[in-house]
Design an enzyme around this catalytic site. Structure first.
Site, short mmCIF file in Angstrom:
data_model
loop_
_atom_site.label_atom_id
_atom_site.label_comp_id
_atom_site.label_asym_id
_atom_site.label_seq_id
_atom_site.Cartn_x
_atom_site.Cartn_y
_atom_site.Cartn_z
CB SER A 138 -0.72 -0.01 1.00
OG SER A 138 -0.63 0.03 1.96
CG ASP A 145 4.37 0.56 6.50
OD1 ASP A 145 4.91 0.54 7.07
OD2 ASP A 145 3.09 -0.03 6.11
P1 ADP Z 1 0.21 -4.60 2.55
O1 ADP Z 1 0.21 -2.94 2.72
O2 ADP Z 1 0.82 -5.19 3.71
O3 ADP Z 1 0.25 -5.39 1.12
P2 ADP Z 1 -2.32 -3.46 2.76
O4 ADP Z 1 -3.58 -4.04 3.36
O5 ADP Z 1 -1.98 -2.37 3.55
O6 ADP Z 1 -1.27 -4.63 3.12
O7 ADP Z 1 -2.56 -3.17 1.36
C1 ADP Z 1 -2.53 -3.40 -0.36
C2 ADP Z 1 -3.94 -3.12 -0.49
O8 ADP Z 1 -2.98 -2.35 -1.30
C3 ADP Z 1 -4.35 -3.80 -1.71
O9 ADP Z 1 -6.06 -4.49 -1.67
C4 ADP Z 1 -4.82 -3.23 -2.75
O10 ADP Z 1 -6.35 -2.22 -2.61
C5 ADP Z 1 -3.51 -1.70 -3.06
N1 ADP Z 1 -2.43 -2.22 -4.16
C6 ADP Z 1 -1.26 -2.30 -3.37
N2 ADP Z 1 -1.18 -2.51 -4.76
C7 ADP Z 1 -1.43 -2.39 -5.84
C8 ADP Z 1 -1.65 -2.77 -7.48
N3 ADP Z 1 -0.29 -3.14 -7.91
N4 ADP Z 1 -2.76 -2.79 -7.21
C9 ADP Z 1 -4.17 -2.71 -7.68
N5 ADP Z 1 -3.81 -2.47 -5.52
C10 ADP Z 1 -2.70 -1.97 -5.60
MG MG Z 2 -0.48 -1.54 3.96
#
Ligand code: ADP
Ligand code: MG
Length: 401
Positions: free
Chosen positions: A141, A184
């Site tokens: 994210s 982060d």
């Molecule tokens: P983390 O940050 O630990 O990976 P989070 O729940 O904070 O987990 O963030 C994940 C969210 O970020 C996904 O559910 C999506 O909404 C968004 N996201 C991250 N990378 C992408 C991507 N490449 N394409 C679309 N959405 C993304």
């Molecule tokens: Mg996150």
């Protein structure tokens, strides 16, 4: 665009082709930005207590290949999602009744946050592509937020890492609605190859800490359910607030648990209910462990690193009570592998990931052992990532920012 490696060149070609396929148009004005995921070597549940953390950006990253638009329309496709993102930057507001838009909210939130800072932004057509597994604890994210910020900014804003991190954090906290610390985003903005970042979450002062030669960072995802995570996280935050309120009656200089040292906590411990005192024990000792980790890394003292990692896991398990049988099993398995310097849970807890410091030559054995033993003990499938500490967000094929 000049690629830094053949692999990058392939990625550029694929994404530029996808951009043409999705939106048409010529190639002359294509720009590319990237932002990395992160791992936290030491310091869990310290960030929202104004304390210390030791994250590093990693060599798994998110790219946006895009063409600026003269109007205020942002159109993005993600190679990781079937849902398209469309945002009008002149129509952004914090209206609490606005429906959630999935990943588009991260992009809209960043546009909103840039505007809050009075920064010039512009529309674009773009393709998002990430190598960071989402929801695995590697902060996909923040990477999406940082990449979006660089793409949306109209012209070289010359923003320093702390400003970028804060505006991305505000996007996630106030617009997306995830109550996150700044670690982060800071790591994704400020990362430097081969270096961890000692970050003071209160002042946002930071300095780089070189990882000793021959060490590698391995992150392993327990793949376990995390229903408890959000409620327990909020509960722990409230408990820390309660500890501060109770202690501040006697020790007015305590504005957050960051302000306590072990001796002061011991003197005033009886002001706190037993479970609240254990939460404070963890935060105070974990802050000390972050600083001790820096010292041990700089001295190349691998035995000491092992002791600190073990103490951190034990504190998260028994004092902060955010570990889980799956996390404990995975740490047990990891520390038994020769060449593993240290292993501990990391992140919010109740599932999620462990982080290990490993001698480079032991990485294959560690991965194989986790993949063999962990399913046997838990019935769950692990995912193992060996990562290098990498540079922070920037433009691809051009000088950083
Ligand atoms: P983390 O940050 O630990 O990976 P989070 O729940 O904070 O987990 O963030 C994940 C969210 O970020 C996904 O559910 C999506 O909404 C968004 N996201 C991250 N990378 C992408 C991507 N490449 N394409 C679309 N959405 C993304
Ligand atoms: Mg996150």
């Amino acid at each position: 665009v000049i690629a830094t490696s053949p692999e990058d060149q392939d990625r550029i070609e694929t994404l530029v082709r996808a951009l043409g396929g999705a939106f048409g148009g010529g190639l002359d004005t294509v720009e590319i930005v990237r932002a990395p995921g992160r791992v936290n070597l030491m310091g869990d549940h310290t960030d929202y207590n104004d304390g210390f953390v030791l994250p590093g950006a990693i060599d798994l990253d998110t790219w946006i290949v895009y063409r600026p638009r003269p109007d205020g329309l942002v159109r993005l496709r993600s190679r990781q999602s079937p849902v398209a993102c469309e945002v009008r930057i002149d129509q952004l507001s914090l209206d609490p009744a606005r429906p959630a838009q999935g990943w588009a909210d991260y992009v809209a939130g960043v546009a909103w946050s840039l505007r809050e800072d009075g920064l010039p932004i512009r529309g674009l057509d773009g393709i998002v592509d990430s190598k960071i597994p989402p929801g695995a604890g590697l902060s996909s994210s923040a990477a999406l937020e940082l990449a979006a910020a660089l793409a949306l900014l109209d012209g070289p804003a010359g923003l320093e890492a702390p400003s970028l991190a804060l505006l991305a954090q505000r996007a996630e906290r106030d617009y997306v609605g995830v109550d996150c610390g700044v670690m982060d985003q800071f790591a994704a903005a400020a990362g430097l190859a081969g270096q961890a970042i000692l970050l003071d979450c209160r002042s946002l002062e930071s300095r780089y800490v070189t990882l000793p030669d021959g060490l590698r960072v391995v992150v392993a995802d327990t793949g376990s359910a995390r229903e408890l995570r959000v409620s327990a996280y909020n509960e722990r935050r409230a408990e820390c607030g309660r500890a501060v309120a109770l202690l501040a009656e006697r020790v007015p200089s305590v504005a957050s648990l960051r302000d306590l040292d072990e001796a002061t906590l011991r003197r005033h411990r009886r002001l706190l209910p037993a479970s609240i005192a254990r939460r404070a024990d963890h935060v105070v000792s974990e802050n000390a462990r972050v600083l001790a980790t820096v010292t041990a890394l700089e001295a190349g003292d691998l035995d000491e690193l092992g002791r600190i990692f073990a103490a951190s896991h034990e504190s998260l398990r028994s004092a902060y009570e955010v570990s889980s049988p799956a996390l404990d099993a995975m740490v047990d398995i990891a520390v038994a592998v020769p060449g593993v310097v240290g292993a501990r849970m990391t992140g919010a807890g109740f599932g999620g990931c462990i982080v290990c410091l490993v001698r480079i030559e032991a990485v294959p054995a560690l991965a194989a052992t986790i993949e063999r033993e962990y399913p046997r003990r838990t019935g769950l499938q692990p995912r193992v990532y060996s990562v290098a500490l990498a540079d922070g967000a920037g433009r691809v094929g051009r000088p950083r920012r």
